[in-house]
Design an enzyme around this catalytic site. Sequence first.
Site, PDB file in Angstrom:
ATOM      1  N   TYR B  37     -39.525-108.605  22.601  1.00 58.57           N
ATOM      2  CA  TYR B  37     -40.071-109.912  22.977  1.00 58.57           C
ATOM      3  C   TYR B  37     -41.502-110.051  22.519  1.00 58.57           C
ATOM      4  O   TYR B  37     -42.273-109.101  22.555  1.00 58.57           O
ATOM      5  CB  TYR B  37     -40.151-110.051  24.502  1.00 58.57           C
ATOM      6  CG  TYR B  37     -38.870-110.119  25.236  1.00 58.57           C
ATOM      7  CD1 TYR B  37     -37.857-110.974  24.849  1.00 58.57           C
ATOM      8  CD2 TYR B  37     -38.690-109.343  26.360  1.00 58.57           C
ATOM      9  CE1 TYR B  37     -36.692-111.046  25.590  1.00 58.57           C
ATOM     10  CE2 TYR B  37     -37.525-109.411  27.101  1.00 58.57           C
ATOM     11  CZ  TYR B  37     -36.534-110.265  26.708  1.00 58.57           C
ATOM     12  OH  TYR B  37     -35.401-110.329  27.429  1.00 58.57           O
ATOM     13  N   HIS B 193     -37.024-118.802  34.498  1.00 59.76           N
ATOM     14  CA  HIS B 193     -37.026-117.601  33.674  1.00 59.76           C
ATOM     15  C   HIS B 193     -36.797-116.327  34.473  1.00 59.76           C
ATOM     16  O   HIS B 193     -36.768-115.231  33.902  1.00 59.76           O
ATOM     17  CB  HIS B 193     -38.353-117.466  32.913  1.00 59.76           C
ATOM     18  CG  HIS B 193     -38.450-118.393  31.741  1.00 59.76           C
ATOM     19  ND1 HIS B 193     -39.371-119.404  31.662  1.00 59.76           N
ATOM     20  CD2 HIS B 193     -37.728-118.458  30.589  1.00 59.76           C
ATOM     21  CE1 HIS B 193     -39.211-120.065  30.521  1.00 59.76           C
ATOM     22  NE2 HIS B 193     -38.230-119.508  29.850  1.00 59.76           N
ATOM     23  N   ARG B 223     -40.830-121.663  18.206  1.00 58.14           N
ATOM     24  CA  ARG B 223     -40.536-120.238  18.180  1.00 58.14           C
ATOM     25  C   ARG B 223     -39.046-120.080  17.956  1.00 58.14           C
ATOM     26  O   ARG B 223     -38.270-121.024  18.138  1.00 58.14           O
ATOM     27  CB  ARG B 223     -40.960-119.535  19.466  1.00 58.14           C
ATOM     28  CG  ARG B 223     -40.118-119.912  20.667  1.00 58.14           C
ATOM     29  CD  ARG B 223     -40.612-119.220  21.924  1.00 58.14           C
ATOM     30  NE  ARG B 223     -40.273-117.807  21.957  1.00 58.14           N
ATOM     31  CZ  ARG B 223     -39.202-117.301  22.580  1.00 58.14           C
ATOM     32  NH1 ARG B 223     -38.370-118.094  23.226  1.00 58.14           N
ATOM     33  NH2 ARG B 223     -38.966-116.004  22.573  1.00 58.14           N
ATOM     34  N   ASN B 225     -35.562-117.845  18.959  1.00 58.44           N
ATOM     35  CA  ASN B 225     -34.950-116.918  19.901  1.00 58.44           C
ATOM     36  C   ASN B 225     -33.526-116.675  19.399  1.00 58.44           C
ATOM     37  O   ASN B 225     -33.032-117.405  18.545  1.00 58.44           O
ATOM     38  CB  ASN B 225     -34.953-117.528  21.303  1.00 58.44           C
ATOM     39  CG  ASN B 225     -34.646-116.497  22.369  1.00 58.44           C
ATOM     40  OD1 ASN B 225     -34.749-115.295  22.138  1.00 58.44           O
ATOM     41  ND2 ASN B 225     -34.253-116.969  23.537  1.00 58.44           N
ATOM     42  N   TYR B 316     -28.433-108.016  28.422  1.00 52.42           N
ATOM     43  CA  TYR B 316     -28.831-109.378  28.796  1.00 52.42           C
ATOM     44  C   TYR B 316     -28.238-110.393  27.827  1.00 52.42           C
ATOM     45  O   TYR B 316     -27.803-111.473  28.223  1.00 52.42           O
ATOM     46  CB  TYR B 316     -30.354-109.485  28.823  1.00 52.42           C
ATOM     47  CG  TYR B 316     -30.838-110.884  29.065  1.00 52.42           C
ATOM     48  CD1 TYR B 316     -30.596-111.514  30.293  1.00 52.42           C
ATOM     49  CD2 TYR B 316     -31.512-111.595  28.084  1.00 52.42           C
ATOM     50  CE1 TYR B 316     -31.015-112.801  30.519  1.00 52.42           C
ATOM     51  CE2 TYR B 316     -31.940-112.886  28.308  1.00 52.42           C
ATOM     52  CZ  TYR B 316     -31.689-113.489  29.526  1.00 52.42           C
ATOM     53  OH  TYR B 316     -32.114-114.777  29.737  1.00 52.42           O
ATOM     54  N   LYS B 317     -28.206-110.034  26.545  1.00 50.05           N
ATOM     55  CA  LYS B 317     -27.667-110.957  25.554  1.00 50.05           C
ATOM     56  C   LYS B 317     -26.141-110.894  25.504  1.00 50.05           C
ATOM     57  O   LYS B 317     -25.514-111.654  24.768  1.00 50.05           O
ATOM     58  CB  LYS B 317     -28.282-110.671  24.183  1.00 50.05           C
ATOM     59  CG  LYS B 317     -29.776-111.040  24.133  1.00 50.05           C
ATOM     60  CD  LYS B 317     -30.442-110.607  22.839  1.00 50.05           C
ATOM     61  CE  LYS B 317     -31.956-110.838  22.856  1.00 50.05           C
ATOM     62  NZ  LYS B 317     -32.369-112.245  22.846  1.00 50.05           N
TER      63      LYS B 317
END
Lengths: 200, 350
Positions: B37, B193, B223, B225, B316-317
Site C-alpha cells: 500500500y 475503510h 490513484r 487500486n 483481503y483481495k
Amino acid sequence: MTQTQFSPSITSRPTYSQLQSHGGSPAILVADGSGGQALLDLIARDASVLDRGQIFFVTAGTEFGAQLREAGAKAYHQGLFFNEILTQYQAALAQATMATRIYLAGSEGLIGHATAEALAAGIDAGSIQGEHRGGIARRMQCVHCKGMTDDVTTDPFTCSHCGLNLFVRDHFSRRLGAFQGVCVDAETPGEVPETQEIKL
Amino acid sequence: MTIRFNDETFRDDYTHFNSPEAIQRFPFPFDRDDYMYSVNIESHTSGPKGTPFDVAFDVDEHYVSEMRDLAITLEQDPKRCQSLPHMELAGWDLLELIMTSKVADYPDLFELHRDGNAWRWVNKPLGIDDSFTFLDASTLPYGPMEYITRQAQGDFAVLDQRDGSLWMDAGMVTCQADWSLDFNIGMNFTEWHAPVPKAHEMRIFERALKFLMNVQQGAPSRRLNWTMTVNPRLDTSPENYHLWGPEKRTVTPENVGQKQYLRVELQTFWRLPRSNALAFPIRCYLANLQDLSSVPKWGRRLHRVIRDLPDELADYKGFTLNRPMIVEYLSQFDDGAETSLGIYPAEDQS
C-alpha cells in the site's frame, strides 16, 4: 455489574463507555435488560438528568422497571420488546431540540437500533451516548436480503429472512445500527464452519 | 477519434473481450516488481495520449455494453444507487462535470447545448437526446446523479465534507470490488475503510484523508487500486456474493489464463463547485492473465508481484485459493530479465 470490555477490533466497531450526565438538558433515556441498572447508576450520580428526561425501558425479563418508573422522569414508557415502545421513542425524537441528549444503555442491538433511529431523526451523533451492559448479542443485517436479525449470539448464524448461512463481521453501520452478515458458504455451498459463540 | 463499441456481456455467458488496442492501453497498476500500500496519488488528466489518464472520464470500447450491464444490476437491486436528501446539489455538480468533460474529450460522441438553465444533452453512443432544466430535478427521468451515472462507466461515490471527515452520502455502485453502498452509506472515511487490513497501522488513511479534504476545484487527482476477479464480472458485490462466489472454484490450471482477471480501479477525486462535495469515481478495468502476459514486461512483473504479495493482502483481495495456480501460470512468462520502472508496456524487449 461493570461495563463490558471488548477485545480490539476494526475501527468501525463501536466502543462504549460509562454514561456522562449533561445535567438538566432535555433527555431521552433508553435501556434494555441490565442496561436499566446503568440508567439507575447515572441517575444516582446526577439526578438532574431526569429534570426534563423521558425513560424508555425494555424489560427483557429484568426487575429494574419498578425503580425506573419511580425515578422521577417526566415520562416513562415500558415494553417487553423495543418494537412495543418504538413509536413513542420516535415521537420523542421528533420533538427533540438541539439541546436534547440521548442516553442509551444495555445490549449492543438496542444501542445500535436506538442510535440509528436517532440519526434518522436528525440528532447529531455527538449528542448520543451508549453504555454497554449485559450479553453480547448483536443486531445483524444480511447483506444479501437486507433483513435484520436481532439477538445473534453465534457465528455463523442463519438469516431469519432469507435463510442463508451468514458469518458475523465486525463492520458496523451506525445508520443501520447493525453489524454486517455475509454468506459464509458462498464459494462452497453447504460447507458451513462449526458454529461458535460470538467473542467479546 | 472513433471508438468501435463491443457487443459483449459481463455475466452469464461472459462474452466480454479486450481488443489488442484495449490491452495496450490497459491501466496496469504496478510500476515496479513488488506491491505494498501507498498513498499513490498523482495529478489527473495528464498522461500519454490514448491512455485512460489523459481524459477526465475515459470512454472505451466497453462503454455501451457496460451501461447495459449497469441497468440490469440496478433493476435487480435499486439500492445500488442512493443519495441522502442533502446531496442533490452535489448530484447536479457531478452531472455538469461529467457532461462538460465528455463533450471536451469526445466532441464527436457527446453534445451539450446550454442557454441559461435550459440544457440539451446528446449522447450518441447510447442514443439519448434530452432537454431539461439545470437544477430542476423534475425535468429529468431520474435524480441528477443517477441520470448522469447511468451514462458513465464505473462507480461513483459522492462524499460530503464536514466535521473533519468525508462522508459517503451518495453513490452509484454497480461494479464494486466487494463492498456495499447500502451498508456503507452515511459512514465517514474512517468507518468505511475500517475492514482494510494493515493500512491503518501504516497511517495510510490519515494521510489520504488529509490530502482528499484539500483537493481543489479544477485540480483533480487519481490513484490506481487493484484486485483479482474470476470471470469478467462487473458486479462483484457482497449482495450477490452467493451468486459469484462459487465461480472462484471453476478455475483450473488449463483455464486460469482465460478465467482469471486482474481488476484495476482508476480512482479519481474531484472537488465539486456548488456543494463543496468530493466526487470519487471508481472506474473498473478488466483483463485476463493471458491478455496481460502478451505484454512481456507485464507478464514478468505480474508473476513477481503476485508471488511475493503478503498473505494478508491476498486474503483481503480474495484470491488466496487460486494464488498457487496463478503464480504457476505466470511463471512461464518470467525469464528473470530486469523490468523497467513505470507502468507503460513499451520499453522492455520480449
